[in-house]
Design a protein around this motif. Structure first.
Motif, PDB file in Angstrom:
ATOM      1  N   LYS A  26       0.821  -1.190   0.000  1.00 55.26           N
ATOM      2  CA  LYS A  26       0.000   0.000   0.000  1.00 55.26           C
ATOM      3  C   LYS A  26       0.864   1.252   0.000  1.00 55.26           C
ATOM      4  CE  LYS A  26      -4.217   1.717   2.150  1.00 55.26           C
ATOM      5  NZ  LYS A  26      -5.187   1.505   3.252  1.00 55.26           N
ATOM      6  N   GLU A  27       0.540   2.200  -0.889  1.00 54.43           N
ATOM      7  CA  GLU A  27       1.312   3.426  -1.012  1.00 54.43           C
ATOM      8  C   GLU A  27       0.387   4.641  -0.964  1.00 54.43           C
ATOM      9  OE1 GLU A  27       5.007   2.236  -3.889  1.00 54.43           O
ATOM     10  OE2 GLU A  27       3.036   2.483  -4.834  1.00 54.43           O
ATOM     11  N   LYS A 165     -10.107   7.249  -8.221  1.00 52.42           N
ATOM     12  CA  LYS A 165     -10.701   5.906  -8.207  1.00 52.42           C
ATOM     13  C   LYS A 165      -9.686   4.850  -8.622  1.00 52.42           C
ATOM     14  CE  LYS A 165     -15.586   6.993  -9.062  1.00 52.42           C
ATOM     15  NZ  LYS A 165     -16.731   6.831 -10.001  1.00 52.42           N
ATOM     16  N   ARG A 166      -8.872   5.180  -9.625  1.00 55.43           N
ATOM     17  CA  ARG A 166      -7.854   4.245 -10.095  1.00 55.43           C
ATOM     18  C   ARG A 166      -6.829   3.954  -8.992  1.00 55.43           C
ATOM     19  NH1 ARG A 166      -6.084   7.061 -13.964  1.00 55.43           N
ATOM     20  NH2 ARG A 166      -7.369   6.205 -15.634  1.00 55.43           N
ATOM     21  N   ILE A 167      -6.424   4.996  -8.287  1.00 50.93           N
ATOM     22  CA  ILE A 167      -5.473   4.833  -7.191  1.00 50.93           C
ATOM     23  C   ILE A 167      -6.050   3.936  -6.107  1.00 50.93           C
ATOM     24  CG2 ILE A 167      -4.356   6.058  -5.271  1.00 50.93           C
ATOM     25  CD1 ILE A 167      -3.982   8.446  -7.194  1.00 50.93           C
ATOM     26  N   GLU A 168      -7.288   4.203  -5.737  1.00 49.95           N
ATOM     27  CA  GLU A 168      -7.921   3.427  -4.665  1.00 49.95           C
ATOM     28  C   GLU A 168      -8.191   1.994  -5.100  1.00 49.95           C
ATOM     29  OE1 GLU A 168     -10.229   6.977  -2.216  1.00 49.95           O
ATOM     30  OE2 GLU A 168     -11.269   5.974  -3.879  1.00 49.95           O
ATOM     31  N   SER A 169      -8.499   1.775  -6.377  1.00 54.73           N
ATOM     32  CA  SER A 169      -8.742   0.414  -6.859  1.00 54.73           C
ATOM     33  C   SER A 169      -7.476  -0.433  -6.825  1.00 54.73           C
ATOM     34  CB  SER A 169      -9.294   0.449  -8.297  1.00 54.73           C
ATOM     35  OG  SER A 169      -8.289   0.855  -9.220  1.00 54.73           O
ATOM     36  N   GLN A 170      -6.324   0.241  -6.806  1.00 51.13           N
ATOM     37  CA  GLN A 170      -5.042  -0.459  -6.728  1.00 51.13           C
ATOM     38  C   GLN A 170      -4.596  -0.681  -5.290  1.00 51.13           C
ATOM     39  OE1 GLN A 170      -2.718   2.280  -9.055  1.00 51.13           O
ATOM     40  NE2 GLN A 170      -3.356   1.407 -11.013  1.00 51.13           N
ATOM     41  N   LYS A 175      -3.035  11.853  -1.557  1.00 48.87           N
ATOM     42  CA  LYS A 175      -3.176  13.172  -0.934  1.00 48.87           C
ATOM     43  C   LYS A 175      -2.927  14.222  -2.015  1.00 48.87           C
ATOM     44  CE  LYS A 175       1.634  13.213   0.737  1.00 48.87           C
ATOM     45  NZ  LYS A 175       2.520  13.451   1.904  1.00 48.87           N
ATOM     46  N   ILE A 176      -3.831  15.194  -2.110  1.00 46.07           N
ATOM     47  CA  ILE A 176      -3.681  16.276  -3.077  1.00 46.07           C
ATOM     48  C   ILE A 176      -2.839  17.360  -2.419  1.00 46.07           C
ATOM     49  CG2 ILE A 176      -4.864  18.027  -4.447  1.00 46.07           C
ATOM     50  CD1 ILE A 176      -7.271  16.150  -4.592  1.00 46.07           C
TER      51      ILE A 176
END
Length: 295
Positions: A26-27, A165-170, A175-176
């Motif tokens: 997890k990153e 969404k792509r980040i979370e699906s991975q 963080k923005i």
């Protein structure tokens, strides 16, 4: 009974190992938002950059990706432009994102970054970029054709959310950390958009922060210095509005520029509108340094 106990122990160990492996994988991805018109899109000649600059990019590009105009993220590099090939004689182009990503990655060598960029030349905050888009306003300031149908702000926010969404699906988090805005030339070209630029800019910043739920998100903008259109006071009106935004909102910084040619601070092409390789190199560095100070 003994075999059953051993089997259960193995299952527990396998589950623990798998769970630990998932936690290690997890990153947290640091996101930088980039938006605007042609000088954000970029007309820098990548082939004209010093070898040392390219080497810096190559050393960090495995940790910096860019999603341009809603496309799947790719390692940070130049983009291909047939238009620049015709106008300037080169096809491998870059904007401020090149040095923004490079400088941030060098500053934080253990972090990964995603730059999310939407840029469209010749568009106004009053019109196509307006968070409160209307056909009437767009028709007032945008050139006839496809630009009058563009809802750039809505597209931009949608691109950001799709990337999240792509980040979370991975299995990762995000963080923005800030936004860069290089825009205003077309608003300066007409009286109605120039005189309302300050109000529209403040609205844009507030809306981005609200729509993405990042209170006081660091916001850095480049001060325009183009001179075209039918409203002579336009450029100075927009330049002043951009500086005023620093006083009206928290964590907003404007990169100041020289108002008239020869534009020695951020050099341009002979059209005196678009920044060349050196100009974009310096602009990207200025954006990165300003974002770092706002963290």
């Amino acid at each position: 009974m003994k075999k059953t106990h051993q089997f259960l122990v193995i299952l527990v160990l396998l589950f623990s190992f798998g769970n630990a492996k998932a936690q290690v994988a997890k990153e947290t991805i640091s996101i930088v938002l980039l938006a605007g018109q042609s000088n954000m899109a970029g007309a820098g000649d990548f082939t004209a950059l010093d070898a040392a600059v390219k080497e810096r990019l190559y050393k960090v590009k495995d940790r910096v990706q860019i999603s341009n105009a809603g496309k799947t993220p790719t390692p940070l590099s130049f983009y291909l432009s047939k238009g620049h090939k015709t106008k300037y004689g080169f096809e491998e182009a870059f904007g401020p994102e090149l040095m923004i990503g490079t400088v941030l990655a060098e500053k934080f060598p253990k972090e990964k970054f995603l730059l999310i960029k939407t840029a469209q030349g010749g568009t106004a905050l009053y019109g196509a970029w307006n968070p409160d888009w209307t056909a009437e306003k767009t028709d007032e300031v945008e050139a006839e054709g496809f630009k009058r149908d563009l809802k750039l702000y809505a597209n931009f926010i949608d691109d950001v959310k799709q990337n999240i969404k792509r980040i979370e699906s991975q299995g990762n988090t995000y963080k923005i950390i800030g936004m860069g805005w290089m825009q205003g030339e077309n608003d300066a070209a007409k009286e109605v958009s120039a005189l309302s630029y300050e109000t529209n800019l403040v609205n844009l910043i507030n809306r981005v922060r609200t729509d993405l739920n990042v209170k006081d998100m660091p916001f850095v903008l480049g001060q325009i210095n183009s001179h075209y259109g039918n409203f002579p006071a336009g450029p100075e009106t927009v330049r002043t509005a951009q500086l005023n935004s620093n006083k009206l909102l928290k964590k907003v910084v404007t990169i100041k520029t020289i108002a008239d040619k020869p534009f020695d601070d951020y050099p341009k092409h002979s059209d005196n509108v678009h920044y060349n390789a050196e100009g974009q190199y310096r602009l990207g560095n200025a954006f990165a340094e300003a974002l770092l100070k706002l963290q």
